[in-house]
Design a protein around this motif. Structure first.
Motif, PDB file in Angstrom:
ATOM      1  N   GLU A  70       0.829  -1.213   0.000  1.00 54.52           N
ATOM      2  CA  GLU A  70       0.000   0.000   0.000  1.00 54.52           C
ATOM      3  C   GLU A  70       0.859   1.256   0.000  1.00 54.52           C
ATOM      4  OE1 GLU A  70      -2.565  -3.266   1.663  1.00 54.52           O
ATOM      5  OE2 GLU A  70      -0.495  -2.607   2.001  1.00 54.52           O
ATOM      6  N   ASP A  71       1.994   1.210   0.685  1.00 55.75           N
ATOM      7  CA  ASP A  71       2.901   2.360   0.720  1.00 55.75           C
ATOM      8  C   ASP A  71       3.387   2.717  -0.687  1.00 55.75           C
ATOM      9  OD1 ASP A  71       2.771   2.661   3.482  1.00 55.75           O
ATOM     10  OD2 ASP A  71       4.488   1.332   3.834  1.00 55.75           O
ATOM     11  N   ILE A  72       3.849   1.719  -1.413  1.00 53.09           N
ATOM     12  CA  ILE A  72       4.404   2.001  -2.741  1.00 53.09           C
ATOM     13  C   ILE A  72       3.282   2.389  -3.710  1.00 53.09           C
ATOM     14  CG2 ILE A  72       4.418  -0.376  -3.644  1.00 53.09           C
ATOM     15  CD1 ILE A  72       7.362   2.065  -4.007  1.00 53.09           C
ATOM     16  N   LEU A  73       2.100   1.821  -3.535  1.00 49.43           N
ATOM     17  CA  LEU A  73       0.966   2.197  -4.373  1.00 49.43           C
ATOM     18  C   LEU A  73       0.566   3.654  -4.161  1.00 49.43           C
ATOM     19  CD1 LEU A  73      -1.274  -0.995  -4.121  1.00 49.43           C
ATOM     20  CD2 LEU A  73      -0.378  -0.026  -6.246  1.00 49.43           C
ATOM     21  N   SER A  74       0.887   4.201  -2.994  1.00 49.40           N
ATOM     22  CA  SER A  74       0.520   5.592  -2.704  1.00 49.40           C
ATOM     23  C   SER A  74       1.287   6.585  -3.570  1.00 49.40           C
ATOM     24  CB  SER A  74       0.734   5.913  -1.219  1.00 49.40           C
ATOM     25  OG  SER A  74       2.115   5.995  -0.910  1.00 49.40           O
ATOM     26  N   LEU A  75       2.334   6.122  -4.274  1.00 51.12           N
ATOM     27  CA  LEU A  75       3.048   6.981  -5.223  1.00 51.12           C
ATOM     28  C   LEU A  75       2.263   7.202  -6.513  1.00 51.12           C
ATOM     29  CD1 LEU A  75       6.745   5.680  -5.219  1.00 51.12           C
ATOM     30  CD2 LEU A  75       5.940   7.914  -4.434  1.00 51.12           C
ATOM     31  N   ALA A  76       1.331   6.321  -6.798  1.00 50.04           N
ATOM     32  CA  ALA A  76       0.666   6.301  -8.105  1.00 50.04           C
ATOM     33  C   ALA A  76       0.038   7.629  -8.506  1.00 50.04           C
ATOM     34  CB  ALA A  76      -0.371   5.182  -8.147  1.00 50.04           C
ATOM     35  N   PRO A  77      -0.611   8.372  -7.589  1.00 49.02           N
ATOM     36  CA  PRO A  77      -1.208   9.637  -8.021  1.00 49.02           C
ATOM     37  C   PRO A  77      -0.205  10.657  -8.569  1.00 49.02           C
ATOM     38  CG  PRO A  77      -2.125   8.945  -5.912  1.00 49.02           C
ATOM     39  CD  PRO A  77      -0.971   8.047  -6.198  1.00 49.02           C
ATOM     40  N   TYR A  78       1.075  10.480  -8.242  1.00 47.18           N
ATOM     41  CA  TYR A  78       2.112  11.407  -8.716  1.00 47.18           C
ATOM     42  C   TYR A  78       2.734  10.954 -10.032  1.00 47.18           C
ATOM     43  CZ  TYR A  78       1.596  12.729  -3.836  1.00 47.18           C
ATOM     44  OH  TYR A  78       1.075  13.100  -2.628  1.00 47.18           O
ATOM     45  N   LEU A  79       2.371   9.765 -10.473  1.00 50.22           N
ATOM     46  CA  LEU A  79       2.954   9.183 -11.681  1.00 50.22           C
ATOM     47  C   LEU A  79       1.945   9.206 -12.820  1.00 50.22           C
ATOM     48  CD1 LEU A  79       4.518   6.063  -9.919  1.00 50.22           C
ATOM     49  CD2 LEU A  79       5.754   8.118 -10.637  1.00 50.22           C
ATOM     50  N   ASP A  80       2.454   9.295 -14.040  1.00 55.40           N
ATOM     51  CA  ASP A  80       1.573   9.304 -15.208  1.00 55.40           C
ATOM     52  C   ASP A  80       1.233   7.870 -15.620  1.00 55.40           C
ATOM     53  OD1 ASP A  80       1.706  12.050 -15.178  1.00 55.40           O
ATOM     54  OD2 ASP A  80       3.285  12.168 -16.694  1.00 55.40           O
ATOM     55  N   VAL A  81       0.438   7.227 -14.765  1.00 54.12           N
ATOM     56  CA  VAL A  81       0.147   5.802 -14.959  1.00 54.12           C
ATOM     57  C   VAL A  81      -1.358   5.524 -14.885  1.00 54.12           C
ATOM     58  CG1 VAL A  81       2.413   5.061 -14.129  1.00 54.12           C
ATOM     59  CG2 VAL A  81       0.545   5.320 -12.485  1.00 54.12           C
ATOM     60  N   THR A  82      -2.163   6.539 -15.194  1.00 60.73           N
ATOM     61  CA  THR A  82      -3.611   6.378 -15.021  1.00 60.73           C
ATOM     62  C   THR A  82      -4.204   5.296 -15.919  1.00 60.73           C
ATOM     63  OG1 THR A  82      -3.932   8.218 -16.566  1.00 60.73           O
ATOM     64  CG2 THR A  82      -4.028   8.729 -14.211  1.00 60.73           C
ATOM     65  N   ASP A  83      -3.510   4.961 -17.004  1.00 63.91           N
ATOM     66  CA  ASP A  83      -4.028   3.931 -17.910  1.00 63.91           C
ATOM     67  C   ASP A  83      -3.492   2.544 -17.572  1.00 63.91           C
ATOM     68  OD1 ASP A  83      -1.390   4.579 -18.664  1.00 63.91           O
ATOM     69  OD2 ASP A  83      -1.737   3.863 -20.716  1.00 63.91           O
ATOM     70  N   MET A  84      -2.722   2.431 -16.503  1.00 66.29           N
ATOM     71  CA  MET A  84      -2.056   1.162 -16.182  1.00 66.29           C
ATOM     72  C   MET A  84      -2.743   0.406 -15.048  1.00 66.29           C
ATOM     73  SD  MET A  84       2.027   1.865 -16.315  1.00 66.29           S
ATOM     74  CE  MET A  84       2.787   2.997 -17.462  1.00 66.29           C
ATOM     75  N   ALA A  85      -2.680  -0.913 -15.139  1.00 63.37           N
ATOM     76  CA  ALA A  85      -2.981  -1.753 -13.981  1.00 63.37           C
ATOM     77  C   ALA A  85      -1.759  -1.723 -13.066  1.00 63.37           C
ATOM     78  CB  ALA A  85      -3.264  -3.179 -14.424  1.00 63.37           C
ATOM     79  N   LEU A  86      -1.972  -1.559 -11.773  1.00 58.64           N
ATOM     80  CA  LEU A  86      -0.884  -1.487 -10.804  1.00 58.64           C
ATOM     81  C   LEU A  86      -0.876  -2.761  -9.966  1.00 58.64           C
ATOM     82  CD1 LEU A  86      -1.486   2.190  -9.569  1.00 58.64           C
ATOM     83  CD2 LEU A  86      -0.124   1.407 -11.527  1.00 58.64           C
ATOM     84  N   LEU A  87       0.276  -3.410  -9.930  1.00 57.26           N
ATOM     85  CA  LEU A  87       0.420  -4.672  -9.200  1.00 57.26           C
ATOM     86  C   LEU A  87       1.566  -4.535  -8.205  1.00 57.26           C
ATOM     87  CD1 LEU A  87       0.245  -7.113 -12.267  1.00 57.26           C
ATOM     88  CD2 LEU A  87      -1.649  -6.371 -10.834  1.00 57.26           C
ATOM     89  N   ALA A  88       1.244  -4.640  -6.923  1.00 57.82           N
ATOM     90  CA  ALA A  88       2.264  -4.465  -5.883  1.00 57.82           C
ATOM     91  C   ALA A  88       2.277  -5.696  -4.965  1.00 57.82           C
ATOM     92  CB  ALA A  88       1.987  -3.205  -5.067  1.00 57.82           C
ATOM     93  N   PRO A  89       3.231  -6.599  -5.166  1.00 58.26           N
ATOM     94  CA  PRO A  89       3.330  -7.747  -4.265  1.00 58.26           C
ATOM     95  C   PRO A  89       3.803  -7.311  -2.884  1.00 58.26           C
ATOM     96  CG  PRO A  89       5.160  -7.738  -5.814  1.00 58.26           C
ATOM     97  CD  PRO A  89       4.240  -6.625  -6.231  1.00 58.26           C
ATOM     98  N   GLN A  90       3.337  -8.022  -1.858  1.00 59.46           N
ATOM     99  CA  GLN A  90       3.696  -7.728  -0.471  1.00 59.46           C
ATOM    100  C   GLN A  90       4.724  -8.744   0.027  1.00 59.46           C
ATOM    101  OE1 GLN A  90       2.707  -5.259   1.928  1.00 59.46           O
ATOM    102  NE2 GLN A  90       4.437  -6.279   2.928  1.00 59.46           N
ATOM    103  N   ALA A  91       5.850  -8.241   0.542  1.00 57.43           N
ATOM    104  CA  ALA A  91       6.869  -9.126   1.114  1.00 57.43           C
ATOM    105  C   ALA A  91       6.430  -9.634   2.476  1.00 57.43           C
ATOM    106  CB  ALA A  91       8.191  -8.383   1.248  1.00 57.43           C
ATOM    107  N   THR A  92       6.747 -10.873   2.765  1.00 54.99           N
ATOM    108  CA  THR A  92       6.506 -11.424   4.096  1.00 54.99           C
ATOM    109  C   THR A  92       7.296 -10.623   5.125  1.00 54.99           C
ATOM    110  OG1 THR A  92       6.139 -13.630   3.206  1.00 54.99           O
ATOM    111  CG2 THR A  92       6.760 -13.499   5.527  1.00 54.99           C
ATOM    112  N   ASN A  93       6.632 -10.258   6.222  1.00 56.57           N
ATOM    113  CA  ASN A  93       7.280  -9.477   7.293  1.00 56.57           C
ATOM    114  C   ASN A  93       7.881  -8.159   6.792  1.00 56.57           C
ATOM    115  OD1 ASN A  93       6.651 -11.507   9.168  1.00 56.57           O
ATOM    116  ND2 ASN A  93       8.531 -12.619   8.700  1.00 56.57           N
ATOM    117  N   HIS A  94       7.357  -7.665   5.663  1.00 57.25           N
ATOM    118  CA  HIS A  94       7.717  -6.340   5.141  1.00 57.25           C
ATOM    119  C   HIS A  94       9.187  -6.212   4.726  1.00 57.25           C
ATOM    120  CE1 HIS A  94       3.745  -4.835   6.339  1.00 57.25           C
ATOM    121  NE2 HIS A  94       3.919  -5.562   7.422  1.00 57.25           N
TER     122      HIS A  94
END
Length: 206
Positions: free
Chosen positions: A31-55
């Motif tokens: 969720e942290d890395i996905l929070s960058l998306a509004p600042y990036l020109d990626v509105t037409d993209m699917a966003l996929l962010a895997p979560q690491a075990t124990n962060h």
């Protein structure tokens, strides 16, 4: 070991023609890395962010001997591969696949694409370099076919020596990537507005 857990955002994968795989840093979350998306020109993209075990993707510094970070490192690379496969199975071609990571996620981004070099849409590494005490060039194969790559970093950075950033840039260039590297004096371990601007200009708007 990591278990595949992809947090999604942006356009629905089944309706998208481009996908961005986003890799978070140590101690952070998808969720942290996905929070960058509004600042990036990626509105037409699917966003996929895997979560690491124990962060965390691997336990020690990316500059530690590789065997010290195993089996976590190999599992992390496999998680990226499975995320790529998720996008690929939905019909996203490799040349429409993009990667972005910060810190530990930036290191993992560069390591993955260098091991699987081909024409991608592009890649962004906010403060990272290729992984290992020494770079094992035998791990890296393929041809990027001028894939645009942006690497931004601070000098100094407590976690990422600028010398490793330079070495990573050179290796990717030798593999036919179109790399732009920018070193920011005393920026600190963060992501700057200028880096965001360059990522949009050099990678996402190409």
């Amino acid at each position: 070991m990591h278990t595949l857990n992809i947090i999604t955002g942006g356009k629905e994968l089944s309706k998208a023609s481009r996908a961005l795989i986003m890799l978070h840093g140590r101690g952070a979350s998808a969720e942290d890395i996905l929070s960058l998306a509004p600042y990036l020109d990626v509105t037409d993209m699917a966003l996929l962010a895997p979560q690491a075990t124990n962060h965390t993707w691997y336990p020690y510094s990316f500059m530690a001997p590789v065997q010290e970070n195993e089996p976590w490192l190999s599992s992390a690379i496999d998680m990226v591969h499975q995320t790529v496969k998720t996008a690929s199975d939905a019909g996203i071609a490799s040349e429409n696949m993009y990667f972005l990571g910060f810190s530990q996620g930036a290191c993992l981004t560069l390591e993955y694409i260098a091991r699987q070099a081909q024409r991608y849409g592009g890649a962004v590494a906010f403060t990272g370099g290729l992984i290992g005490e020494q770079l094992d060039t035998g791990n890296y194969k393929g041809d990027f076919k001028q894939t645009p790559v942006f690497i931004g970093t601070s000098n100094p950075d407590f976690h990422v020596p600028v010398e490793r950033v330079h070495a990573s840039t050179e290796l990717l260039k030798q593999m036919n990537a179109d790399v732009t590297e920018k070193v920011y004096p005393n920026m600190g371990h963060t992501i700057s507005a200028d880096e965001i601007s360059l990522a949009n200009q050099l990678v996402f708007n190409r």
